[in-house]
Design a protein around this motif. Sequence first.
Motif, mmCIF file in Angstrom:
data_model
loop_
_atom_site.group_PDB
_atom_site.id
_atom_site.type_symbol
_atom_site.label_atom_id
_atom_site.label_comp_id
_atom_site.label_asym_id
_atom_site.label_seq_id
_atom_site.Cartn_x
_atom_site.Cartn_y
_atom_site.Cartn_z
ATOM 1 N N VAL A 191 0.840 -1.205 0.000
ATOM 2 C CA VAL A 191 0.000 0.000 0.000
ATOM 3 C C VAL A 191 0.876 1.256 0.000
ATOM 4 C CG1 VAL A 191 -1.621 1.332 1.424
ATOM 5 C CG2 VAL A 191 -2.021 -1.103 1.017
ATOM 6 N N PRO A 229 -0.320 3.296 -3.404
ATOM 7 C CA PRO A 229 -1.621 3.503 -2.767
ATOM 8 C C PRO A 229 -2.800 3.345 -3.734
ATOM 9 C CG PRO A 229 -0.127 5.356 -2.334
ATOM 10 C CD PRO A 229 0.544 4.458 -3.330
ATOM 11 N N LYS A 230 -2.521 3.399 -5.024
ATOM 12 C CA LYS A 230 -3.580 3.264 -6.029
ATOM 13 C C LYS A 230 -3.795 1.812 -6.464
ATOM 14 C CE LYS A 230 -4.089 7.854 -7.067
ATOM 15 N NZ LYS A 230 -5.063 8.396 -6.160
ATOM 16 N N ALA A 248 -5.672 -0.969 -5.920
ATOM 17 C CA ALA A 248 -6.918 -1.260 -5.206
ATOM 18 C C ALA A 248 -6.893 -2.633 -4.546
ATOM 19 C CB ALA A 248 -8.111 -1.156 -6.161
ATOM 20 N N GLN A 262 -5.203 -2.488 -1.243
ATOM 21 C CA GLN A 262 -6.056 -1.812 -0.250
ATOM 22 C C GLN A 262 -7.146 -2.768 0.253
ATOM 23 O OE1 GLN A 262 -5.469 1.042 1.117
ATOM 24 N NE2 GLN A 262 -4.383 2.323 -0.335
ATOM 25 N N ASP A 296 -10.724 2.542 6.368
ATOM 26 C CA ASP A 296 -9.892 3.445 5.559
ATOM 27 C C ASP A 296 -9.375 2.773 4.298
ATOM 28 O OD1 ASP A 296 -10.226 5.446 7.470
ATOM 29 O OD2 ASP A 296 -8.397 4.892 8.552
ATOM 30 N N HIS A 297 -9.020 1.499 4.402
ATOM 31 C CA HIS A 297 -8.484 0.787 3.237
ATOM 32 C C HIS A 297 -9.579 0.455 2.231
ATOM 33 C CE1 HIS A 297 -4.380 0.624 4.611
ATOM 34 N NE2 HIS A 297 -4.872 0.429 5.829
ATOM 35 N N ARG A 321 -12.286 2.196 1.793
ATOM 36 C CA ARG A 321 -12.633 3.479 1.165
ATOM 37 C C ARG A 321 -11.564 3.879 0.144
ATOM 38 N NH1 ARG A 321 -15.110 7.602 5.404
ATOM 39 N NH2 ARG A 321 -15.560 8.613 3.443
ATOM 40 N N ALA A 322 -10.290 3.662 0.479
ATOM 41 C CA ALA A 322 -9.216 3.978 -0.464
ATOM 42 C C ALA A 322 -9.345 3.136 -1.739
ATOM 43 C CB ALA A 322 -7.853 3.747 0.190
ATOM 44 N N GLU A 367 -12.008 4.616 -3.876
ATOM 45 C CA GLU A 367 -11.563 5.844 -4.528
ATOM 46 C C GLU A 367 -10.789 5.525 -5.800
ATOM 47 O OE1 GLU A 367 -9.434 8.407 -1.836
ATOM 48 O OE2 GLU A 367 -11.054 8.308 -0.350
ATOM 49 N N VAL A 368 -10.058 4.415 -5.787
ATOM 50 C CA VAL A 368 -9.278 4.006 -6.959
ATOM 51 C C VAL A 368 -10.188 3.372 -8.006
ATOM 52 C CG1 VAL A 368 -7.459 2.448 -7.783
ATOM 53 C CG2 VAL A 368 -7.175 3.671 -5.623
ATOM 54 N N ASN A 388 -14.269 2.451 -8.184
ATOM 55 C CA ASN A 388 -15.586 2.411 -7.533
ATOM 56 C C ASN A 388 -16.542 1.388 -8.148
ATOM 57 O OD1 ASN A 388 -16.335 3.651 -9.899
ATOM 58 N ND2 ASN A 388 -17.469 5.303 -8.923
#
Length: 183
Positions: free
Chosen positions: A106, A110-111, A113, A116, A134-135, A137-138, A141-142, A144
Amino acid sequence: MNRHHTFVVASSLLLASCASTRVITPNMSGEVIVEHPFNIGESRSKYLFSLARIHSNDGDYDGAQVLLSGALEADPNAAYLHMAMAQLLLKTNRFAEAVEACGRAVQLDPKLAEAQILMGNILVGLKRDSEAVDHYRAALEVDNTKEDVYLHLAITYIKLFEYEDAVNTLKSLLKVAPDSAVG
């Protein structure tokens, strides 16, 4: 010798002419099948990763870990390799080490998915639900479009008694995937 091991030996011999660093490929009982010189840059880590997957699929987690460690040595900044190590560590119930390996994945990307999501799943398994949120949700974000992540996130919110967030998560899923089983 089964078909996978025949492939391992054949591919090892084929690549043996490629150059300099020594790689040891263990068989199911941890013995050396082939020793050969090997150094073809980034391809080395991909090759070792492929061998590790074969060993892991055969249930040889120790051999897979040796190979993945070699791949990480060859390419320490490859997030997918750290994620693969985390998955392998989970198979052997080494959760703390899996968190560390996945955390590195991560951190590096971080992108990614999938890393995460895996980190969220590991944290839920360790009953660290608030960190898992948090993970998840991250990951969303990458990308959906991952319906299962919405469900994991909603369930995690329910476990945290955050019912409004759970409902909102499911509503978001229905916006993204109106034909989802949730609807």
